[in-house]
Write an enzyme that holds these catalytic residues in place. Structure first.
Site, PDB file in Angstrom:
ATOM      1  NE  ARG A   1      -3.951  -1.988   0.029  1.00 54.13           N
ATOM      2  CZ  ARG A   1      -3.845  -3.157  -0.597  1.00 54.13           C
ATOM      3  NH1 ARG A   1      -2.753  -3.418  -1.303  1.00 54.13           N
ATOM      4  NH2 ARG A   1      -4.804  -4.045  -0.544  1.00 54.13           N
TER       5      ARG A   1
ATOM      6  CD  GLU B   1      -6.101  -0.299   1.855  1.00 55.09           C
ATOM      7  OE1 GLU B   1      -6.817  -0.648   0.886  1.00 55.09           O
ATOM      8  OE2 GLU B   1      -5.579  -1.108   2.638  1.00 55.09           O
TER       9      GLU B   1
ATOM     10  CB  SER C   1      -9.388  -2.537   2.995  1.00 52.66           C
ATOM     11  OG  SER C   1      -9.662  -3.847   2.560  1.00 52.66           O
TER      12      SER C   1
END
EC number: 1.3.1.98
Length: 311
Positions: A182, A301, A231
């Site tokens: 990420r 995120e 998410s």
């Protein structure tokens, strides 16, 4: 003709020669998967590199806040909106082609990632099947290195071209790009405009089986029919954010119209009545409870836009 007292940004946007579409006070809830968010001062679809460069340079030079927005699938916009310019990539950034000799896709940042995944399958090309059902644009996917814990789109990037305010276009080769979970190598204000994705010839039955397996897994484990941002938290090293949240019995926890999904604890759902503040407050509550119980501060995120404090 620019208004007499218009700011430089306003003067640019009302100029008939500007290659793009301009929507003043556009409600950003119309452009996010959460269906949340107040208005942007200007929502601008830049249709060409020239228009994009004009706009970004003008904003940067005159201190006007601006941001790039794809399909809004990983974004929480404040109820008050954003007092600047939200830029989305239009016409010239929404095409892609395949170079058979190099075995690479050249893809505009405004292209839907799913379009490239399915074209690769049609051509019996392997390497992108992990990304089936990942929403959003290719530019957004590169910005967050979208994918799974094991595989991210960065693994397939042979080059990326970005626009930098005051500099112009900069091409970055694979050796210049360091990816992580990420995490992408781009500067905060880099505007990704295009990339090359490497693929290889593969067995169509194998590719289909991997795509179907990924699709089935996501359908069973994620609330795909609900309004979410995907998410909410990154997985901590060696652990699972969803598992940490679920172990604390937080599934179903609710603030206003926002609730922790009963399907997957790392998803927060908008039941249609939530405010962005409800979601933000629920995120903070989860962070506090997980940190108290496990000593781990979960990192979001999801990207925040328009909130008073940096998240």
């Amino acid at each position: 003709m620019a208004a007499k007292h218009a700011s430089p940004v306003q003067a640019l946007l009302v100029d008939e020669a500007f290659d793009g579409e301009v929507f003043p006070h556009e409600l950003l809830a119309k452009h996010t998967s959460y269906r949340l968010g107040g208005p942007a001062r200007f929502y601008v679809e830049a249709s060409s590199v020239g228009a994009l460069r004009q706009l970004v340079d003008t904003c940067a030079e005159h201190g006007t806040p601006w941001t790039i927005m794809g399909r809004g699938s990983n974004l929480l916009v404040a109820d008050e909106g954003f007092p600047g310019v939200v830029v989305t990539l239009g016409r010239d950034f929404r095409t892609f082609r395949f170079d058979e000799e190099a075995s690479r896709f050249s893809v505009g940042a405004g292209v839907l990632l799913s379009s490239v995944v399915h074209d690769a399958f049609r051509r019996c090309l392997e390497g992108l099947e992990f990304a089936v059902d990942i929403p959003g644009t290719v530019g957004g996917a590169l910005r967050m290195n979208a994918g799974t814990r094991e595989t991210g789109i960065g693994d397939r990037v042979a080059s990326a071209t970005v626009l930098r305010a005051g500099t112009g276009l900069v091409r970055l080769e694979a050796d210049d790009l360091a990816w992580g979970y990420r995490r992408s190598p781009f500067l905060p204000d880099d505007v990704i405009v295009e990339c090359e994705l490497s693929v290889t010839s593969g067995n169509p039955f194998y590719i289909r089986s991997k795509m179907e397996a990924a699709h089935t897994r996501r359908r069973k484990t994620q609330p795909q029919s609900k309004a979410t941002c995907g998410s909410v938290f990154r997985n901590p090293e060696g652990g699972s954010a969803g598992q940490l949240i679920e172990e604390l019995g937080l599934k179903g926890s609710r603030i206003g119209g926002a609730s922790v999904s009963d399907v997957h604890a790392n998803f927060i759902e908008n039941d249609g009545t939530a405010s962005a503040q409800d979601v933000s407050d629920l995120i903070e509550m989860i962070q506090e409870k997980v940190e108290q119980a496990h000593g781990i501060k979960l990192q979001p995120e999801v990207r925040f836009l328009g909130f008073a404090q940096d998240r």
